[in-house]
Scaffold this motif. Sequence first.
Motif, PDB file in Angstrom:
ATOM      1  N   ALA A  70      -4.122  -6.756  -1.310  1.00 40.85           N
ATOM      2  CA  ALA A  70      -4.310  -6.293   0.069  1.00 40.85           C
ATOM      3  C   ALA A  70      -4.757  -4.833   0.103  1.00 40.85           C
ATOM      4  CB  ALA A  70      -3.022  -6.481   0.871  1.00 40.85           C
ATOM      5  N   ARG A  71      -4.361  -4.039  -0.889  1.00 43.42           N
ATOM      6  CA  ARG A  71      -4.799  -2.642  -0.937  1.00 43.42           C
ATOM      7  C   ARG A  71      -6.318  -2.547  -1.056  1.00 43.42           C
ATOM      8  NH1 ARG A  71      -0.599   0.022  -5.344  1.00 43.42           N
ATOM      9  NH2 ARG A  71       1.341  -0.336  -4.174  1.00 43.42           N
ATOM     10  N   LEU A  72      -6.901  -3.468  -1.819  1.00 42.65           N
ATOM     11  CA  LEU A  72      -8.347  -3.473  -1.990  1.00 42.65           C
ATOM     12  C   LEU A  72      -9.054  -3.772  -0.678  1.00 42.65           C
ATOM     13  CD1 LEU A  72     -10.741  -3.381  -4.015  1.00 42.65           C
ATOM     14  CD2 LEU A  72     -10.390  -5.825  -4.388  1.00 42.65           C
ATOM     15  N   LEU A  73      -8.363  -4.502   0.217  1.00 45.80           N
ATOM     16  CA  LEU A  73      -8.969  -4.923   1.480  1.00 45.80           C
ATOM     17  C   LEU A  73      -8.596  -4.013   2.645  1.00 45.80           C
ATOM     18  CD1 LEU A  73      -8.192  -8.754   1.166  1.00 45.80           C
ATOM     19  CD2 LEU A  73     -10.115  -7.476   0.214  1.00 45.80           C
ATOM     20  N   ALA A  74      -7.770  -3.024   2.393  1.00 43.98           N
ATOM     21  CA  ALA A  74      -7.209  -2.232   3.491  1.00 43.98           C
ATOM     22  C   ALA A  74      -8.272  -1.500   4.305  1.00 43.98           C
ATOM     23  CB  ALA A  74      -6.201  -1.230   2.940  1.00 43.98           C
ATOM     24  N   GLY A  75      -9.388  -1.148   3.696  1.00 44.92           N
ATOM     25  CA  GLY A  75     -10.395  -0.376   4.411  1.00 44.92           C
ATOM     26  C   GLY A  75     -11.369  -1.186   5.226  1.00 44.92           C
ATOM     27  N   ARG A  76     -11.301  -2.493   5.160  1.00 45.96           N
ATOM     28  CA  ARG A  76     -12.269  -3.304   5.902  1.00 45.96           C
ATOM     29  C   ARG A  76     -11.875  -3.363   7.380  1.00 45.96           C
ATOM     30  NH1 ARG A  76     -10.911  -9.626   4.182  1.00 45.96           N
ATOM     31  NH2 ARG A  76      -9.341  -9.903   5.814  1.00 45.96           N
ATOM     32  N   SER A  77     -12.799  -3.787   8.220  1.00 43.50           N
ATOM     33  CA  SER A  77     -12.580  -3.708   9.669  1.00 43.50           C
ATOM     34  C   SER A  77     -12.415  -5.066  10.335  1.00 43.50           C
ATOM     35  CB  SER A  77     -13.763  -2.977  10.319  1.00 43.50           C
ATOM     36  OG  SER A  77     -14.971  -3.673  10.054  1.00 43.50           O
ATOM     37  N   PHE A  78     -12.092  -6.093   9.587  1.00 45.28           N
ATOM     38  CA  PHE A  78     -11.997  -7.425  10.191  1.00 45.28           C
ATOM     39  C   PHE A  78     -10.857  -8.223   9.544  1.00 45.28           C
ATOM     40  CE2 PHE A  78     -14.674  -7.889   6.483  1.00 45.28           C
ATOM     41  CZ  PHE A  78     -14.224  -9.065   5.893  1.00 45.28           C
TER      42      PHE A  78
END
Length: 448
Positions: free
Chosen positions: A383-391
């Motif tokens: 989830a850390r890898l995905l934390a910066g996405r906007s959706f």
Amino acid sequence: MARAELSADPGAHPVRRAPFADNPAVGARGLRTQQRILDAALKVFAEQGYDRATLDRIAQVAGCSRVSIYQYFSGKDDVFRQLAGQVARQLRSSMEALDPLTPDGAGLAALRAWITRYAAIRSRYEPVFRAFDAAAATDEVLVGGAVSTSERNAEFFQARLSPTGLPARLLEPMVPMLMAGVNRALDLGSSLRAAEPDVYPGERVEQGLAAVVHRTLFGLLPAVNVAAADGPPIPSLRLGPELVAIFDQVGVLEAEAQRADRRALAQLLDVGDDVVVRRGYEGARVEDVVAAAGVSRGAFYRYFDNIESFVRVIAVRGVRAVSEVVAEPPDVADRASLRRWLRRYDEVHSAKGPMIRVWVEAVGEPFRGDHAAVFDWGRRRMARLLAGRSFGDADLDGLLLLAMVEAFGSEPRSAAEVDAAVRMVERGFLGSDPTSNVTVTEPGEKNR
């Protein structure tokens, strides 16, 4: 860590084995008896796993004798093959019912319906999926059937697929990995649902999984395959003190094994993977370990109370090795960084995967509930890898990314497969859709 598809059905036309009857044909009564034995075997594999299951226990649960079992099955491996065959038939029927996979809402609905059918089959036969790798370790027929079934289903899936914009060199290896990832995601979802039933209902996992697969195939389409978090916040799960103690023990033993005067310990740890994987959880003996390590029984008992404690340490070493790579996703998710990380994960997981399967068998009560906490730890790292996405729901997608990465790392991968996995992460999880088809190959690496 079960395969995405199971073996072709060797028992689609059951017969009674010689010499139990002059007429081998099985009538209605015989079919009911055979199915009662298979249902009992499902329960026993769920209770005890494959290695520890016995025909005596299956007969006891079925309410019949061993002789009755031998009328229909040559042994435990044959019982398991028949169950795996039932699964293969149902998965094949489900795949044949797959509607066209298109880049619109209808395509997403088709994926969701297929995943829901898959989940229902998996729920019914979960002990078979869980025990498959242990059974396949000594059954080449089972492995061969699984490979052919997987290939056939992947071909059908791809035949139902509308143009995706992906080149064939990426799409062809991507489809089997996606299907394996679907299986693994349902497996992880089941484990976490046992710990947090309100947080991981089947509908939430299946909906998120369909969206991920659709984005991977067709790219990010906000009006089609993006949805906000649908469910309560996902809590962090913690390991129990008993399993924490084993992880701590592993750290202490590995540090001690570096000392010059602890060569016996180092040798015991060095041979552990080979002996335990070769012999299995139930088959490993102290005599096998000390003979392979070239040390005395006294040296073994200096560090381990019994063979069970040794197996647990060796298994947890495998889990730790993979966890170290899981904990290191790239800070910047550019293609080259993703590729290096996935390649490293593949190297470690394909080597340590057999020990992780032993861990599933070896770490029993009172540690069974800790499986979910181990998976949740990996989910949080993803989830850390995905934390910066906007959706979307990054917390849930962390679980799905973990599943896809684990499925990818289940065997050694070629450079082309690594490239396909990178694109799966980019499109399905990060929402990026780069148009470049350039292959990023590490120095000295070849397309195998």
